[in-house]
Design a protein around this motif. Structure first.
Motif: not given
Length: 543
Positions: A319-333
């Motif tokens: 997951f590109n954290c520079a683009a998907l900066g919200d950790a909650s969104i990444r954790a949801a995915m």
């Protein structure tokens, strides 16, 4: 009488017996037997080394050359075990804070042809190691926050190391001292007396930034140290003979040891630039004596080759954290993904089986991390924090397009269709370009370890230049603690868990590379992840 009778064997009979012993029966040493030494060894590398300065070298090819041309206080064998290097022995004080190394007196620098400066004394001394460590920890060479060479973080427990690197203390304040020409003393940080000299720092002293550097030669190079053979001093089994775009050549260093049995066996090691894994596999035995290739090319390997699996990679969602900066969104995915539905059994960790914590297998010592388990209810709850519809750019190789489509379906269920995406199936070269440029939101990619060290492998997964572009002060603190901890495995597990719980990577499957060795070649040593190859003891019998 028996002694006399043996001495009067007829001359013709004695010659016949000698011939039989040499050529037919026993093949005794010294009778012209080919022992496999003194041969040319050819090995492919991904890219040409650019600068062979131990304080700044980072690429795999640079570290490979340094690992064969330089020797530290200690050295590691292929299994990660510590062995004496230039230091014949070492002591640790009762409180664990002072390391004392006693150097052997038969290790000498190998001067290049037409050197920048002619050294009056080529002996490698304790001051060469002290100067090398001061350089590596200098803010002018490795400023805080910048990408560091392998092993540098593990040197930060040295007394005043962090202050020196930050420019808050002079280099002379670093806790390294040449007691005499053959005794080096390293003092660890007085702020942490309860921490004994752990396995991490000792392994760091075997390579990379802790390698020696002769001050007079370095200063005479005027900024060109390690850029070409004439500006490179070597004290390892080999020395740098040639450095070009397509070929790097190593020759045996007779100054490495006074004991003939310790000297390198090959007459030459040619490192050819060949990044194409298919050509590496197909040309094994014809152009290359050994090579590393992916599992997928097993069918292309010539008959008779020896094959060893290297447990050095993981297939993962990045997951590109520079683009998907919200950790909650990444954790949801991550929580929305059911491994079986993706076609993979969940791999229980981010680092593969070849990772080492000191001399121990990392996974066996640390156990598996918890990671983010499949939980659609939790995924939906976390997804509710999204304030707007999410649009994703998803990239993968063609063979992983189905996997991404299944993942996207799970994400759309969690986000209640508040997500749309474009999936691009790319050829390998374009996929690598996009990954390197950060031109994606999520990708299916293989993460190949560039070091067998669990700590160094984790450090490569963090920062602006990492595949996920993830930066976190909390993770940096964990990695720094892992560099100083006695329990390296447990400390690295915390850092690995941080990456997983924050949805930076989602591991899918363990992958293995292959070390291929041509028929008639023996003695090649390789680290568990395949990042280091040692040519010193290689023998080769011609076909």
């Amino acid at each position: 009488m028996a002694k006399r009778s043996n001495s009067i064997i007829p001359r013709a009979a004695s010659l016949t017996l000698a011939a039989l012993l040499c050529f037919g029966l026993l093949l005794l040493p010294g009778c012209g037997r080919d022992d496999g030494a003194g041969k040319i060894i050819d090995y492919p590398i991904d890219e040409a080394p650019q600068r062979l300065d131990p304080a700044i070298a980072r690429s795999a090819s640079e570290l490979l050359v340094l690992g064969n041309c330089m020797e530290g206080l200690l050295r590691m064998d292929a299994g990660g075990r510590l062995l004496p290097g230039v230091a014949a022995r070492w002591d640790v004080s009762a409180d664990g804070r002072v390391l004392t190394f006693y150097l052997r007196d038969d290790n000498h620098w190998r001067l290049p042809e037409n050197p920048i400066i002619d050294l009056a004394d080529t002996q490698v001394t304790a001051e060469d190691f002290a100067f090398g460590l001061r350089r590596a920890l200098s803010p002018a060479v490795n400023p805080p926050g910048a990408a560091a060479p392998p092993g540098l973080a593990a040197l930060l427990p040295i007394l005043n190391a962090e202050q020196v690197r930050a420019g808050a203390a002079p280099e002379s304040a670093l806790g390294v001292r040449a007691v005499d020409p053959f005794t080096l003393e390293i003092t660890l940080d007085a702020l942490h007396p309860e921490e004994r000299a752990g396995e991490v720092i000792l392994h760091a002293l075997a390579r990379g930034a802790a390698l020696p550097c002769n001050r007079a030669f370095f200063e005479a190079c005027g900024g060109r140290y390690g850029l070409e053979p004439r500006t490179m001093l070597c004290n390892g089994p080999f020395y740098l003979n040639r450095m070009e775009d397509s070929l790097t050549r190593l020759k045996p260093n007779a100054n490495y040891s006074s004991k003939p049995e310790n000297l390198a066996l090959p007459a030459t090691v040619n490192l050819w630039v060949q990044p194409d894994p298919l050509k590496r596999a197909r040309l094994l035995g014809a152009s290359y004596d050994a090579a590393v290739a992916p599992q997928a090319l097993r069918a292309e390997i010539p008959e008779g080759a020896a094959i060893r699996e290297l447990h050095n990679a993981v297939l993962a969602l990045v997951f590109n954290c520079a683009a998907l900066g919200d950790a909650s969104i990444r954790a949801a995915m991550c929580a929305a993904l059911e491994p079986g539905a993706l076609g993979y059994s969940a791999f229980p960790g981010l680092l593969p089986g070849g990772a080492l914590a000191g001399e121990r297998n990392y996974r066996e010592a640390a156990g598996p991390p918890a990671g983010i388990k499949y939980d659609m209810e939790r995924a939906s709850a976390l997804a509710a924090s999204a304030n707007e519809k999410i649009t994703l750019r998803l990239i993968c190789a063609p063979e992983h397009e189905t996997l991404l489509r299944r993942a996207l379906q799970a994400w759309q269920r969690a986000f209640r269709l508040g997500m749309e995406a474009r999936i691009e199936a790319l050829e390998p070269e374009e996929l690598q370009v996009r990954l390197a440029a950060g031109d994606f939101d999520a990708a299916v990619a293989q993460l190949t370890m560039e070091s067998s060290s669990a700590l160094e492998a984790l450090q490569a997964l963090e920062g602006r230049k990492s595949p996920a572009r993830y930066q976190s002060a909390a993770l940096e603190t964990l990695l720094r603690a892992a560099a100083q901890a006695d329990d390296a495995a447990g400390a690295c597990l915390q850092a690995e868990e941080h990456l997983l719980q924050n949805g930076v990577y989602y591991p899918l499957e363990a992958r293995s590379g292959l070390l291929l060795v041509a028929q008639g070649v023996e003695g090649l040593e390789v680290s568990p992840a395949g990042d280091m190859v040692y040519f010193k003891g290689v023998r080769k019998w011609e076909k």
